[in-house]
Design a protein around this motif. Structure first.
Motif, short mmCIF file in Angstrom:
data_model
loop_
_atom_site.label_atom_id
_atom_site.label_comp_id
_atom_site.label_asym_id
_atom_site.label_seq_id
_atom_site.Cartn_x
_atom_site.Cartn_y
_atom_site.Cartn_z
N TRP A 1 0.83 -1.20 0.00
CA TRP A 1 0.00 0.00 0.00
C TRP A 1 0.87 1.25 0.00
CZ3 TRP A 1 -0.61 3.82 3.88
CH2 TRP A 1 -1.62 4.76 3.60
N LEU A 2 1.92 1.27 0.80
CA LEU A 2 2.82 2.42 0.84
C LEU A 2 3.46 2.65 -0.52
CD1 LEU A 2 4.55 1.78 4.28
CD2 LEU A 2 3.17 3.78 3.71
N ILE B 1 10.12 7.19 -3.38
CA ILE B 1 10.71 6.21 -2.48
C ILE B 1 12.22 6.39 -2.54
CG2 ILE B 1 11.03 3.76 -1.96
CD1 ILE B 1 8.38 3.22 -3.42
N ARG B 2 12.81 6.62 -1.38
CA ARG B 2 14.27 6.73 -1.27
C ARG B 2 14.77 5.53 -0.48
NH1 ARG B 2 14.77 12.38 1.56
NH2 ARG B 2 12.61 11.92 2.16
N ILE C 1 11.72 6.63 -7.85
CA ILE C 1 12.53 5.72 -7.05
C ILE C 1 13.98 6.19 -7.10
CG2 ILE C 1 13.19 3.32 -6.65
CD1 ILE C 1 10.20 3.59 -6.69
N GLU C 2 14.57 6.45 -5.94
CA GLU C 2 15.98 6.82 -5.89
C GLU C 2 16.67 5.87 -4.92
OE1 GLU C 2 18.10 10.95 -6.07
OE2 GLU C 2 17.75 10.49 -3.95
N MET D 1 14.48 2.48 4.15
CA MET D 1 13.68 3.02 3.05
C MET D 1 12.84 4.17 3.57
SD MET D 1 11.14 0.79 0.58
CE MET D 1 12.54 -0.25 0.15
N ILE D 2 12.70 5.22 2.76
CA ILE D 2 11.86 6.37 3.11
C ILE D 2 10.76 6.48 2.07
CG2 ILE D 2 11.75 8.85 3.55
CD1 ILE D 2 14.79 8.78 4.04
#
Length: 293
Positions: free
Chosen positions: A106-107, A114-115, A170-171, A225-226
């Motif tokens: 879900w996130l 997303i880092r 995405i990084e 992960m962030i």
């Protein structure tokens, strides 16, 4: 029969907001319950996420608490609808023992960005099936092969977010060690590195290699992960542990990891330099694959 699922991260978030607004309005659980014609215990379960709040209840409580800010009301409406909305993970995997993996999917589907710092493995969103099979099997001690296969399938299905209409950016800061860890042997590793090289050409994917030469760095504890979330959600940190993924949205924790990520990013190679290093790893692994025949 699958394992019973506990409160979702979504329900817990919504409950947290409702509790904060109730306390700010200086109202008791009983007063909120009387307003909804429920008992105090029911409101407590809503606030803890044990019982997901319905949209009508959310609006009623926001009215009671005097929350008129349209941005907040719209955001919490979206969040409350998300709790009840079925995702692809509910349709295909509802009976599986996936636990917080549902929240992770879900996130990924809600995040704007997303880092990720990948210290040991290629991140799940960029893993090929054979690589994922090796990783999940190695970590699934005493887990039946059928369950391992379902976990692998779930990981592969999560990757559809990369091609979604509103795909997140995405990084990834990828530790150079990941390029040398021979998972699945030369054949599997070569295919995985080729896939990683191709992924780096996507418009929404940036990969930076953190070279061995960088020495000591800002995350000696390992990967994290962030998730950069849209309003009203808070940004979320995910740290994988042997006991499962741990998530936090506490402002202090997010800031701490964000600073660590920025430091890692600064120490890493540029995307172009990283692409060269990854291609070199592909060539090196191809040579190893040739020798293993």
């Amino acid at each position: 029969m699958g394992a019973k699922r506990g409160p979702t991260l979504r329900a817990q978030w919504l409950g947290k907001y409702l509790k904060e607004f109730r306390e700010s309005a200086k109202l008791t659980l009983r007063q909120a319950g009387d307003y909804l014609q429920r008992d105090a215990a029911s409101i407590s379960r809503l606030e803890s996420g044990i019982i997901p709040a319905r949209v009508s209840d959310v609006f009623a409580l926001l009215n009671l608490y005097g929350i008129g800010d349209e941005k907040i009301r719209d955001g919490l409406e979206r969040l409350s609808r998300d709790i009840w909305r079925r995702g692809w993970w509910d349709d295909g995997y509802a009976a599986d023992s996936l636990g917080v993996m549902f929240d992770h999917a879900w996130l990924e589907n809600r995040a704007e960005g997303i880092r990720c710092y990948a210290a040991m493995l290629v991140p799940g969103l960029l893993q090929i099936r054979d690589y994922a099979q090796e990783v999940i099997t190695a970590g699934g001690v005493d887990v039946p092969s059928e369950q391992i296969e379902r976990w692998v399938e779930f990981r592969m299905d999560r990757q559809r977010v990369l091609d979604a209409e509103l795909a997140p950016s995405i990084e990834i800061v990828l530790d150079e060690a990941v390029l040398h860890r021979m998972i699945g042997g030369p054949k599997v590793m070569c295919a995985q590195l080729e896939h990683l090289s191709e992924a780096a050409t996507r418009s929404n994917v940036i990969i930076r290699v953190l070279p061995f030469a960088a020495g000591a760095h800002a995350s000696p504890e390992g990967a994290f992960m962030i998730f950069d979330m849209p309003v009203p959600y808070s940004d979320v940190i995910c740290v994988e542990t042997r006991g499962g993924a741990v998530y936090t949205e506490a402002a202090e924790g997010v800031e701490n990891f964000a600073q660590a990520y920025d430091s890692l990013r600064s120490a890493a190679l540029t995307p172009d330099e990283s692409a060269t290093v990854i291609r070199s790893a592909v060539s090196r692994t191809k040579r190893a694959k040739g020798r293993s025949r």
